[in-house]
Design a protein around this motif. Structure first.
Motif, mmCIF file in Angstrom:
data_model
loop_
_atom_site.group_PDB
_atom_site.id
_atom_site.type_symbol
_atom_site.label_atom_id
_atom_site.label_comp_id
_atom_site.label_asym_id
_atom_site.label_seq_id
_atom_site.Cartn_x
_atom_site.Cartn_y
_atom_site.Cartn_z
ATOM 1 N N SER A 28 -0.239 -2.068 14.048
ATOM 2 C CA SER A 28 -0.973 -1.143 14.917
ATOM 3 C C SER A 28 -1.169 0.190 14.220
ATOM 4 N N VAL A 29 -0.147 0.625 13.483
ATOM 5 C CA VAL A 29 -0.286 1.899 12.764
ATOM 6 C C VAL A 29 -1.424 1.799 11.747
ATOM 7 N N VAL A 30 -1.463 0.664 11.030
ATOM 8 C CA VAL A 30 -2.514 0.482 10.022
ATOM 9 C C VAL A 30 -3.883 0.519 10.694
ATOM 10 N N ALA B 373 6.608 -8.458 -0.107
ATOM 11 C CA ALA B 373 5.256 -8.567 0.471
ATOM 12 C C ALA B 373 4.940 -7.360 1.334
ATOM 13 N N ALA B 374 5.925 -6.963 2.164
ATOM 14 C CA ALA B 374 5.680 -5.814 3.042
ATOM 15 C C ALA B 374 5.494 -4.550 2.208
ATOM 16 N N GLY B 375 6.333 -4.397 1.190
ATOM 17 C CA GLY B 375 6.250 -3.207 0.355
ATOM 18 C C GLY B 375 4.903 -3.093 -0.337
ATOM 19 N N ILE B 376 4.434 -4.212 -0.872
ATOM 20 C CA ILE B 376 3.122 -4.193 -1.538
ATOM 21 C C ILE B 376 2.029 -3.809 -0.549
ATOM 22 N N SER B 377 2.079 -4.414 0.631
ATOM 23 C CA SER B 377 1.048 -4.112 1.643
ATOM 24 C C SER B 377 1.081 -2.642 2.008
ATOM 25 N N VAL B 378 2.301 -2.130 2.210
ATOM 26 C CA VAL B 378 2.403 -0.727 2.602
ATOM 27 C C VAL B 378 1.929 0.176 1.467
ATOM 28 N N MET B 379 2.212 -0.249 0.232
ATOM 29 C CA MET B 379 1.737 0.524 -0.912
ATOM 30 C C MET B 379 0.209 0.611 -0.894
ATOM 31 N N PHE B 380 -0.430 -0.524 -0.698
ATOM 32 C CA PHE B 380 -1.900 -0.521 -0.587
ATOM 33 C C PHE B 380 -2.350 0.375 0.566
ATOM 34 N N PHE B 381 -1.631 0.264 1.671
ATOM 35 C CA PHE B 381 -2.007 1.037 2.857
ATOM 36 C C PHE B 381 -1.915 2.534 2.572
ATOM 37 N N GLN B 383 -1.875 4.139 -0.173
ATOM 38 C CA GLN B 383 -2.811 4.613 -1.184
ATOM 39 C C GLN B 383 -4.236 4.713 -0.635
ATOM 40 N N THR B 384 -4.677 3.655 0.052
ATOM 41 C CA THR B 384 -6.050 3.695 0.572
ATOM 42 C C THR B 384 -6.186 4.756 1.657
ATOM 43 N N LEU B 385 -5.166 4.869 2.494
ATOM 44 C CA LEU B 385 -5.275 5.862 3.570
ATOM 45 C C LEU B 385 -5.334 7.271 2.989
ATOM 46 N N LEU B 386 -4.492 7.552 1.997
ATOM 47 C CA LEU B 386 -4.467 8.902 1.435
ATOM 48 C C LEU B 386 -5.820 9.267 0.826
ATOM 49 N N ILE B 387 -6.407 8.333 0.092
ATOM 50 C CA ILE B 387 -7.646 8.725 -0.592
ATOM 51 C C ILE B 387 -8.846 8.677 0.354
ATOM 52 N N MET B 388 -8.874 7.688 1.245
ATOM 53 C CA MET B 388 -10.012 7.643 2.170
ATOM 54 C C MET B 388 -9.933 8.788 3.167
ATOM 55 N N GLY B 389 -8.697 9.080 3.619
ATOM 56 C CA GLY B 389 -8.524 10.232 4.506
ATOM 57 C C GLY B 389 -8.781 11.534 3.764
ATOM 58 N N GLY B 390 -8.422 11.559 2.487
ATOM 59 C CA GLY B 390 -8.586 12.783 1.697
ATOM 60 C C GLY B 390 -10.041 13.147 1.487
#
Lengths: 432, 439
Positions: A28-30, B373-381, B383-390
């Motif tokens: 949900s956060v994502v 798996a969770a760590g990789i996903s969160v890493m992608f998240f 990174q994409t959030l920081l730059i797209m939000g930025g």
């Protein structure tokens, strides 16, 4: 042992459930975060586009402007006066015949626009009112294409006028009658609009003000050049009799006569009657008229007071004499190209103003005519400053039922004969 | 049992078809973009463009068929998504920084190779799991090396790169550190989990096993921030760590405390470092300094505004006005030339990728795999959030790359490595589902 194993498995299952729940929360956060990014993108890409694209420091405005394929400006015989060159990404405005400058003006990204380039900018750039069309074009990323504009100017004649004014300061106007088409609008000194960007600072600084179109924007003391108009009004007010206006002597006698018989209000009324308080209705940047004021009545009657006029205003006023008392609306643009064919340029449909009676106009034509030249003309020398004397000339040809009107003003030229020579020569050339 | 076999067969069949279809769409999109770009830039379909596309297509198809053969149970969405984003990024670099075009093509091919290796080779990550501290220490050493030998290939700016001897290539250790960091955390948390499982009921470990590393990692991130001025990397590492702590404990207090620590570090950095102050100031109100300190972010917003809904089309906008558009601002360039449709599509791609990552994490059988798996996903998240939000001014600007799309070899290689690992994990958990049949 079995029990212990079962409890271990149960624990693992429980943990799995916990983790799943946490993952779902994380999902949900994502989703929430990405939706927030999308909302912000919609904010900039839809709601704020107007603000962003409209900001003066957005370099895209210049880039877009550089790509606009501006319409051509042509003279009455479709000789090109302004056109676009350069590449698709970097369009360059070219002026093959710089003598047309006072009318055509210039178009510069750095210094703005002037003349027809200014007044018909939206037609030349192809700004459409239909925003859907505009939208569609921007969706297809097609360059903006402007419409061609045809002027009433006769570039050959214009070149002649420029030649006649060579070395002088002043303006020349030739207007066709009764339709009002302006054939010549020359202003001296002039400049080459092709070199505007390089020389703009010098042009601005120059004392002779070459950037001003003297014909439509130059303000001059009228001197006696308004005498025929004042006479016409005085006649109609019965401050004069027909005997007072029998011949050219009015140009000499009238100032003293009117000074005795008139007061300031009469003078202002006469100016007003000939529309000298209104800017001429013409699609061209013109000088706003000065206020109708009299400081010194004796000087005002002689046109040497604070009241000033432009040559274009004088031409419009003079047209009433040659057009049975009806003032002609000047025209500078004859047509606009719409999808490969010329469409008449629609000007205001306002009725023309009948300023004096037809017989009054005829009377003045007669008194000011020079029968051996078949011309109606008058001229004036005006003290415009302590050391400067300007001269004016107005001519209508032929004397009966005139078809052409010429107005000349020369700065710092005490001899009105010179103005007359130029005016007559110009009328001659117009006829050929 | 029979029913399960049938269900699995249907699912597999459906997944195969879906994957083929998606890959076909990705190829069509990349081909179309390449042709359009070629026509716009040169007026013809140039050999260069054909060459680049062929190389990409060869790499994609080679990797695809090899993975299908070796990893038949892989998640069907991940590879087509990566292929699409890489192809898109390739044309974007060609369009925005033509000098780097061939480099990027080579990086894409190398990245595909890394992706395949990561998806095929790991035999349960034994060496990785066994020596987490060694790997992490190695990564930190590399990072420390940048403090001494670090350079910036473009001249000025943060010196985050190491020059590879004898090659005209630079490497960014903080990128490598990303995956080492995740492996380290996965290893650490899975160890904690088995320790916890061994503990007798009634006896509590307390919070120490999570609190201690919390401060350690925070200190590590602050170090990166202070020494390297790498705001983006520091934030990403910390966010990944916090999320994994949350997944391990379910305790929001850690997250709350962590965010407070992050804010504290941020506020401190605001007053200590000009770069951070600049980023925050221009985030709050860029307009007064639009042609000065806030030039980059304002140009980015102009790009988004110019793109509108449909975009200008590749090669027809002016994203070059944004400084370093080809790496940090690739997303803004997409906004200008593909419009909202393009940016929201990119967001959707990453969202699908990340949510699939979570799903894979959930399907894993082993704690290490789960955290990986969770760590990789969160890493992608992160990174994409920081730059797209930025670039859209939702968040302060941090200079990180958009995975797979931006120019940058290190980022591309590590992103591919992480995706390869996800593909490996997805294949293994479903393969183990099959083994369940014999239980």
């Amino acid at each position: 042992m079995i029990n212990q194993k079962n409890s271990e498995e149960a624990k693992i299952d429980l943990e799995r459930e916990d983790k799943q729940q946490r993952l779902v929360r994380l999902e949900s956060v994502v989703i929430f975060s990405f939706v927030a990014v999308a909302v912000v993108l919609i904010y900039w890409g839809v709601l704020q586009t107007g603000y962003l694209n409209g900001r003066a420091d957005n370099p895209r405005n210049v880039e877009e402007a550089l790509r606009i394929r501006r319409g051509r400006i042509v003279d009455t015989q479709e000789i090109v006066l302004a056109q676009n060159g350069g590449t698709a990404e970097r369009q360059v405005r070219e002026y093959p015949l710089p003598v047309a400058e006072p009318v055509v003006g210039y178009y510069s990204l750095r210094h703005g626009t002037a003349g027809i380039e200014e007044s018909l900018n939206s037609i030349l750039t192809g700004d459409v009112e239909d925003s859907w069309q505009d939208h569609w074009r921007s969706v297809l990323n097609q360059p903006q294409v402007g419409q061609d504009v045809r002027l009433t100017i006769d570039i050959g004649l214009q070149a002649n006028a420029v030649q006649l004014l060579e070395g002088k300061r002043g303006a020349a106007l030739v207007m066709g009658m009764p339709e009002g088409a302006i054939r010549v609008m020359a202003s001296m000194p002039t400049f080459d609009p092709n070199l505007l960007d390089e020389s703009f600072d010098e042009l601005v600084a120059e004392e002779d003000a070459p950037l001003v179109n003297r014909a439509a924007q130059g303000l001059y003391q009228p001197g006696n050049i308004l005498i025929p108009f004042l006479t016409a009004v005085a006649l109609e007010q019965q401050d004069l009799t027909t005997r007072d206006v029998e011949d050219r002597s009015i140009m000499i006698e009238m100032p003293a006569l009117l000074e005795r018989r008139w007061v300031s209000a009469d003078l202002i009324g006469a100016w007003e009657r000939f529309g000298l308080d209104q800017p001429p209705v013409i699609p061209l940047p013109v000088q706003e008229p000065v206020a109708l004021e009299v400081e010194n009545f004796a000087e005002a009657v002689r046109g040497e007071d604070v009241f000033t006029v432009t040559p274009l205003q004088v031409a419009v006023a003079a047209s009433a004499l040659g057009n049975e008392g009806v003032m002609i609306r000047p025209q500078i643009v004859s047509a606009v190209q719409v999808e490969d064919r010329w469409q008449a340029f629609d000007q205001t449909e306002e009725a023309l103003e009948n300023v004096i009676a037809a017989n009054t106009a005829a009377m003045l034509l007669t008194s000011l005519s020079v029968p051996e030249e078949n011309i109606v003309e008058w001229e004036a020398a005006v003290r415009a400053g302590p050391e400067t004397i300007n001269s004016w000339y107005v001519g209508l040809f032929p004397a009966t039922d005139p078809r052409f009107l010429v107005v000349i003003v020369l700065e710092d030229e005490p001899n009105p004969q010179i103005s007359r020579q130029i005016g007559r020569r110009l009328l001659q050339l117009t006829l050929n | 049992m029979g029913k399960k076999i049938v269900m699995n067969w249907i699912r597999q069949h459906y997944f195969d078809r879906l994957q083929l279809l998606l890959l076909g769409l990705a190829i069509a999109f990349v081909l179309n973009t390449g042709i359009t770009w070629s026509l716009v830039s040169t007026g013809e379909i140039s050999w260069q463009v054909i060459g680049i596309f062929t190389l990409w297509l060869g790499g994609i198809l080679g990797a695809f068929f090899y993975l299908r053969w070796t990893r038949p149970y892989q998640d069907p969405l991940l590879f087509p998504l990566a292929a699409l984003l890489m192809g898109w990024g390739m044309w974007l670099v060609a369009r925005l920084a033509p000098n780097f075009m061939w480099r990027q093509v080579i990086w894409v091919i190398l990245a595909l190779a890394v992706l395949v290796v990561a998806a095929v080779v790991p035999a349960r990550f034994r060496p990785l799991r066994k020596y987490p501290y060694t790997w992490m220490f190695g990564g930190l050493l590399l990072l420390a090396a940048t403090l001494v030998f670090g350079v910036n290939p473009s001249g000025g700016g943060a010196r985050l790169w190491l020059k590879i001897p004898f090659l005209p290539v630079f490497f960014q250790p903080s990128e490598l550190l990303k995956i080492l960091f995740i492996i380290f955390l996965a290893s650490y948390f899975s160890q904690q989990e088995s320790l916890k499982r061994l503990q007798r009921p009634g006896r509590r470990f307390g919070r120490l096993p999570y609190l201690a590393p919390l401060f350690l990692v925070w200190g590590f991130c602050v170090t990166i921030l202070v020494w390297q001025r790498d705001l983006g990397a520091a934030t990403i590492f910390f966010l990944v760590f916090l999320t994994l702590v949350y997944l391990a404990t379910g305790d929001l207090q850690y997250v709350g405390g962590g965010i407070l620590l992050l804010l504290a570090a941020g506020i401190l950095a605001y007053f200590l470092f000009d770069l951070v102050a600049l980023r925050i100031d221009t985030w709050i109100n860029p307009w007064p300094e639009a042609d000065n300190r806030a030039f980059q972010i304002v140009q980015s917003l102009y790009a988004l505004g110019a793109g509108g809904v449909f975009g200008k089309g590749i090669g027809l906008g002016f994203p070059q006005y944004i400084p370093v558009v080809h790496s940090d601002f690739a997303f803004a360039a997409i906004g200008e030339e593909w419009g909202l449709i393009g940016t929201i599509f990119v967001i959707s791609c990453f969202m699908v990728l990340i949510l699939r990552g979570f799903r894979i994490a959930f399907q894993t059988k082993w704690p290490f795999d789960f955290y990986l798996a969770a760590g990789i996903s969160v890493m992608f998240f992160a990174q994409t959030l920081l730059i797209m939000g930025g670039v859209s001014r939702l968040l302060p600007l941090t200079g990180v790359t958009l995975p797979f799309v931006s120019y940058g070899g290190s980022s591309l290689l590590i992103s591919s490595l992480m995706l390869g690992l996800l593909i490996y994990l997805s294949d293994r958990s479903r393969r183990e589902d099959q083994f369940d049949l014999h239980d």
